[in-house]
Design a protein around this motif. Structure first.
Motif, PDB file in Angstrom:
ATOM      1  N   TYR A   1    -112.779  45.922  23.313  1.00 64.66           N
ATOM      2  CA  TYR A   1    -112.342  47.087  24.101  1.00 64.66           C
ATOM      3  C   TYR A   1    -112.557  46.939  25.608  1.00 64.66           C
ATOM      4  O   TYR A   1    -111.630  47.121  26.395  1.00 64.66           O
ATOM      5  CB  TYR A   1    -113.039  48.353  23.575  1.00 64.66           C
ATOM      6  CG  TYR A   1    -112.621  49.623  24.262  1.00 64.66           C
ATOM      7  CD1 TYR A   1    -111.607  50.414  23.745  1.00 64.66           C
ATOM      8  CD2 TYR A   1    -113.223  50.030  25.445  1.00 64.66           C
ATOM      9  CE1 TYR A   1    -111.215  51.574  24.372  1.00 64.66           C
ATOM     10  CE2 TYR A   1    -112.831  51.198  26.085  1.00 64.66           C
ATOM     11  CZ  TYR A   1    -111.830  51.966  25.544  1.00 64.66           C
ATOM     12  OH  TYR A   1    -111.440  53.112  26.181  1.00 64.66           O
ATOM     13  N   PRO A   2    -113.773  46.583  26.051  1.00 63.20           N
ATOM     14  CA  PRO A   2    -113.967  46.530  27.518  1.00 63.20           C
ATOM     15  C   PRO A   2    -113.252  45.357  28.193  1.00 63.20           C
ATOM     16  O   PRO A   2    -113.272  45.260  29.413  1.00 63.20           O
ATOM     17  CB  PRO A   2    -115.488  46.417  27.673  1.00 63.20           C
ATOM     18  CG  PRO A   2    -115.991  45.940  26.378  1.00 63.20           C
ATOM     19  CD  PRO A   2    -115.033  46.384  25.323  1.00 63.20           C
TER      20      PRO A   2
ATOM     21  N   THR B   1    -109.888  44.392  27.234  1.00 64.15           N
ATOM     22  CA  THR B   1    -108.430  44.465  27.149  1.00 64.15           C
ATOM     23  C   THR B   1    -107.886  45.509  28.121  1.00 64.15           C
ATOM     24  O   THR B   1    -108.614  46.337  28.638  1.00 64.15           O
ATOM     25  CB  THR B   1    -107.980  44.843  25.720  1.00 64.15           C
ATOM     26  OG1 THR B   1    -108.623  46.055  25.339  1.00 64.15           O
ATOM     27  CG2 THR B   1    -108.330  43.757  24.735  1.00 64.15           C
ATOM     28  N   ASP B   2    -106.564  45.476  28.342  1.00 67.62           N
ATOM     29  CA  ASP B   2    -105.937  46.449  29.241  1.00 67.62           C
ATOM     30  C   ASP B   2    -105.732  47.775  28.507  1.00 67.62           C
ATOM     31  O   ASP B   2    -106.169  47.939  27.377  1.00 67.62           O
ATOM     32  CB  ASP B   2    -104.617  45.905  29.802  1.00 67.62           C
ATOM     33  CG  ASP B   2    -103.576  45.687  28.707  1.00 67.62           C
ATOM     34  OD1 ASP B   2    -103.866  46.016  27.541  1.00 67.62           O
ATOM     35  OD2 ASP B   2    -102.491  45.175  29.016  1.00 67.62           O
ATOM     36  N   TRP B   3    -105.045  48.713  29.145  1.00 67.10           N
ATOM     37  CA  TRP B   3    -104.940  50.058  28.569  1.00 67.10           C
ATOM     38  C   TRP B   3    -104.219  50.091  27.232  1.00 67.10           C
ATOM     39  O   TRP B   3    -104.435  50.991  26.426  1.00 67.10           O
ATOM     40  CB  TRP B   3    -104.281  51.026  29.547  1.00 67.10           C
ATOM     41  CG  TRP B   3    -102.826  50.722  29.824  1.00 67.10           C
ATOM     42  CD1 TRP B   3    -102.339  49.877  30.770  1.00 67.10           C
ATOM     43  CD2 TRP B   3    -101.692  51.227  29.133  1.00 67.10           C
ATOM     44  NE1 TRP B   3    -100.978  49.826  30.715  1.00 67.10           N
ATOM     45  CE2 TRP B   3    -100.548  50.650  29.715  1.00 67.10           C
ATOM     46  CE3 TRP B   3    -101.524  52.118  28.066  1.00 67.10           C
ATOM     47  CZ2 TRP B   3     -99.262  50.918  29.269  1.00 67.10           C
ATOM     48  CZ3 TRP B   3    -100.227  52.391  27.625  1.00 67.10           C
ATOM     49  CH2 TRP B   3     -99.118  51.799  28.232  1.00 67.10           C
ATOM     50  N   THR B   4    -103.349  49.120  26.966  1.00 63.11           N
ATOM     51  CA  THR B   4    -102.640  49.134  25.688  1.00 63.11           C
ATOM     52  C   THR B   4    -103.553  48.675  24.553  1.00 63.11           C
ATOM     53  O   THR B   4    -103.294  48.938  23.398  1.00 63.11           O
ATOM     54  CB  THR B   4    -101.422  48.191  25.699  1.00 63.11           C
ATOM     55  OG1 THR B   4    -101.897  46.848  25.883  1.00 63.11           O
ATOM     56  CG2 THR B   4    -100.448  48.531  26.798  1.00 63.11           C
ATOM     57  N   GLY B   5    -104.646  47.983  24.900  1.00 60.55           N
ATOM     58  CA  GLY B   5    -105.564  47.494  23.885  1.00 60.55           C
ATOM     59  C   GLY B   5    -105.063  46.264  23.158  1.00 60.55           C
ATOM     60  O   GLY B   5    -105.665  45.815  22.186  1.00 60.55           O
ATOM     61  N   ARG B   6    -103.959  45.699  23.604  1.00 61.78           N
ATOM     62  CA  ARG B   6    -103.416  44.517  22.942  1.00 61.78           C
ATOM     63  C   ARG B   6    -104.330  43.309  23.168  1.00 61.78           C
ATOM     64  O   ARG B   6    -104.864  43.123  24.254  1.00 61.78           O
ATOM     65  CB  ARG B   6    -102.028  44.217  23.487  1.00 61.78           C
ATOM     66  CG  ARG B   6    -101.000  44.045  22.420  1.00 61.78           C
ATOM     67  CD  ARG B   6     -99.620  43.973  23.029  1.00 61.78           C
ATOM     68  NE  ARG B   6     -98.933  45.257  22.917  1.00 61.78           N
ATOM     69  CZ  ARG B   6     -98.370  45.690  21.781  1.00 61.78           C
ATOM     70  NH1 ARG B   6     -98.411  44.948  20.695  1.00 61.78           N
ATOM     71  NH2 ARG B   6     -97.774  46.850  21.739  1.00 61.78           N
TER      72      ARG B   6
END
Lengths: 336, 344
Positions: free
Chosen positions: A110-111, A113-118
């Motif tokens: 989580y910390p 990745t970008d906002w999409t979480g990909r």
């Protein structure tokens, strides 16, 4: 010597809450943890281990004072920055249907990745490395609801590893596990500290395990936290304070904790090594003190070609028992 | 789950959705021959004016409303189940429907004595819609205020339920003192109705729902982390408060708008997410949200078809149909899993 990676200065911990509701557990804490070090937190229930761990992980705000990572105050860290430095495994092991082990471990990215979480190829690589490090590769496609408690705890540790932090904080990682699993988890943590250079803090009620596996103990007493190698705390007797107001004693020679006994009878015991040792333990349990022979009642233990015999002797008659259980059954009828 | 199977399921869901959408257009008290229907679809003029009006002005808005409502309620239910980590949470746990109900009750029952029933219907149902919206927005506002102050998510859940109960109590008082005709108008609203929307109202509803769904999809990463609970979410660097508020806003826009336009529609929001988890066998919201949108739309279109009872000119309240369809699903899930706590 490794540098101190996590330090606290005049740290006060406890629960927030307006005015009277505030509960201060400890004040003025100056603690330190080095790279590659594994620290065990030991204390009675409610002594504040969880609160300290959660405060260090940034989940609870400190009441006062400061926490430093590499000499930088965590107050200046953004949430995600802190999450890249410190990972946390709580006592709560969520059982989520339809969530596979690899999906669970991926959440640790989580910390990163970008906002999409990909997940980027780099993220996926890190997830796979983490899964391999805790040896749950064979489970990666399995739902976490369908694996054992020990495996699930490993998966949770893999999730923390995927977070790729230099500091790992675990609240009672061995609770609810059987003995082999407890040691497995600790060996894993030890390996991560020694080989990967991670600073690891964990709380536990398994004193034996903590004493065998931790480099350093933070001992939670009523007023303050005392630190040192496990052996230091035994030799300087600080460790015994843990058993104040309890019916337990610590056997300095055997290195074991046991309940204090009061004896209602005496028995002269003669026998060899291990046989005698375990017989005496059973006798102590039923409240009989084992002393040297030539008493009113004597017990001799013999090993005759692998057949174990307990002979109970009061100068007139002799009773022979084939197991400690039978012996104790008989002795209980005498002392009562 | 392998991705091939997931793609296959999605293709199947889309196919089902198109099929049920067309079926919904075909069903109703007035029989429209299949041939005429396809002529219209292909743009030919060989359709009677009456049938054209029925299709374009009534059935098409109704089918689109069913599609929107099914998707919106199911996604808000999914969000609430995830954020409260409670399998029985639904779009209305925050008290949104009770808030909307209170708004409508105040207008229909409270001011009913000022206006006549005729005047209210003349004002169009816009008044009713605005009242419902205001009611649910008010509940949302209180919930947001609470969630800024209160840290514990379970406290928020309980407060939501209590606000809902308080609103229901006020509604009861209003009902007790209201006239018979007004009471009937309110009861009919509370039964849910997909067919009352005009095309113009759809122009308002559709952007609202799309905005709510978009908000939900943007939050995929956060929703996935909420599965582990807030302690873990926080330890991984998530801003709990902001994420929670965004999810609440999205849920309120979705459930609030649908409730405002269609009245409360129960059980879709609770049951559909469970069905989707079961068929897609995943906990990942990146897959669950699109799956829930499709399945929710399918289920409500299906409910709407059932409620019109093909071949008869009676229409059942859609709320009863969704309840009768949803409750067995929930019962089945409970019995199958034994332990309810493992459902989410």
């Amino acid at each position: 010597m490794h540098k101190e990676i996590l330090t606290t200065k005049s740290l006060s911990i406890g629960y927030e809450g307006g005015g009277k509701n505030q509960k201060r557990l400890f004040s003025g804490l100056n603690l330190a943890c080095r790279k590659g070090e594994i620290i065990g937190l030991i204390g009675r229930n409610g002594s504040g281990k969880s609160t300290l761990l959660k405060t260090l992980a940034g989940i609870i705000e400190p009441l006062d004072g400061n926490i430093f990572i590499n000499d930088l105050s965590i107050k200046g860290f953004k949430r995600r920055e802190l999450a890249r430095q410190v990972s946390f495994v709580s006592t709560e092991v969520p059982v989520i249907p339809n969530l596979s082990v690899s999906e669970l471990v991926s959440l640790g990215r989580y910390p990163h990745t970008d906002w999409t979480g990909r997940l980027s190829p780099e993220d996926i690589k890190q997830v796979n490395i983490s899964i391999d490090q805790v040896d749950v590769g064979y489970l990666s496609g399995k739902p976490i609801a369908e694996i054992s408690d020990g495996e699930r705890q490993r998966a949770m540790i893999a999730r923390a590893l995927a977070q790729d932090t230099r500091i790992m904080i675990l609240d009672e990682p061995t609770a609810f596990l059987d003995l082999p699993n407890k040691y497995e988890i600790l060996r894993l943590l030890n390996h991560l500290a020694a080989k990967k250079g991670k600073a690891i803090l964990f709380s536990t009620h398994d004193l034996g395990i903590a004493f065998h596996e931790a480099d350093k103990i933070w001992l939670f007493l009523d007023e303050n936290i005392i630190t040192g190698a496990p052996e230091d705390l035994i030799l300087n007797k600080k460790f015994f304070k843990l058993f104040d107001n309890s019916s337990l004693t610590f056997d300095l020679v055997k290195g074991e904790i046991r309940p204090e006994r009061s004896f209602t009878g005496k028995l002269g015991v003669s026998g060899e090594g291990i046989l005698k040792l375990w017989t005496v333990r059973a006798l102590e349990r039923i409240g009989i003190e084992a002393v040297d022979k030539d008493q009113e009642l004597n017990l001799s233990i013999d090993d005759i070609d692998g057949e174990l015999l307990w002979r109970l002797n009061d100068y007139k008659t002799e009773l022979i028992f084939h197991s400690i259980y039978e012996l104790c059954l008989h002795l209980k009828t005498i002392i009562n | 789950m392998n991705s091939k199977k997931t793609i296959l399921i999605f293709i199947l869901l889309i196919f089902l959705l198109v099929l049920l959408f067309l079926a919904d257009l075909l069903t109703g008290p007035v029989h429209i021959p299949l041939k005429e229907f396809f002529h219209m679809l292909s743009g030919k003029d060989a359709v009677s004016d009456i049938n054209r009006t029925i299709l374009v002005a009534f059935r098409l808005p109704k089918a689109i409303t069913a599609l929107m409502a099914g998707a919106a309620l199911s996604v808000s239910g999914l969000q609430m189940q995830t954020i409260f980590r409670n399998p029985l949470a639904g779009p209305y746990v925050l008290g949104i429907s009770s808030g909307a109900g209170l708004g409508v009750a105040l207008v229909v029952l409270g001011f009913g004595s000022v206006f006549s029933g005729h005047e209210i219907s003349y004002l169009g149902n816009w008044v009713q819609i605005m009242a419902a919206w205001t009611g649910s927005a008010l509940v949302l506002f209180i919930i947001l205020l609470v969630s800024v102050k209160v840290k514990d998510i379970m406290t928020i859940l309980i407060l939501g339920i209590l606000f809902g109960s308080a609103a229901s109590a006020i509604i009861s008082i209003l009902q007790y003192f209201s006239q018979q005709t007004m009471l009937k108008a309110f009861v009919i609203w509370s039964m849910g109705n997909l067919g009352s929307l005009s095309v113009r109202q759809l122009y308002v509803l559709i952007p609202c729902i799309l905005a709510g769904l978009l908000m939900s999809m943007i939050q995929v990463k956060q929703l996935n982390l909420f599965l582990l609970g807030e302690t873990y979410a926080k330890s991984m660097g998530m801003n709990i408060r902001i994420s929670r508020i965004l999810v609440f806003i999205s849920t309120s826009i979705l459930a609030g708008s649908i409730t405002a336009f269609c009245g409360p529609i129960g059980f879709i929001g609770i049951a559909v997410p469970h069905v989707v988890r079961l068929i897609l066998n995943t906990a990942n919201h990146r897959i669950l949200i699109p799956g829930t949108i499709l399945t929710g739309a399918i289920v409500l279109l299906g409910s709407d078809i059932i409620s019109t009872i093909p071949g008869r000119d009676v229409i059942l309240p859609v709320n009863s149909v969704t309840a009768l369809m949803g409750i067995p699903v929930v019962i089945w899930l409970i019995v199958k899993n034994r332990r309810l706590s493992s459902l989410n």
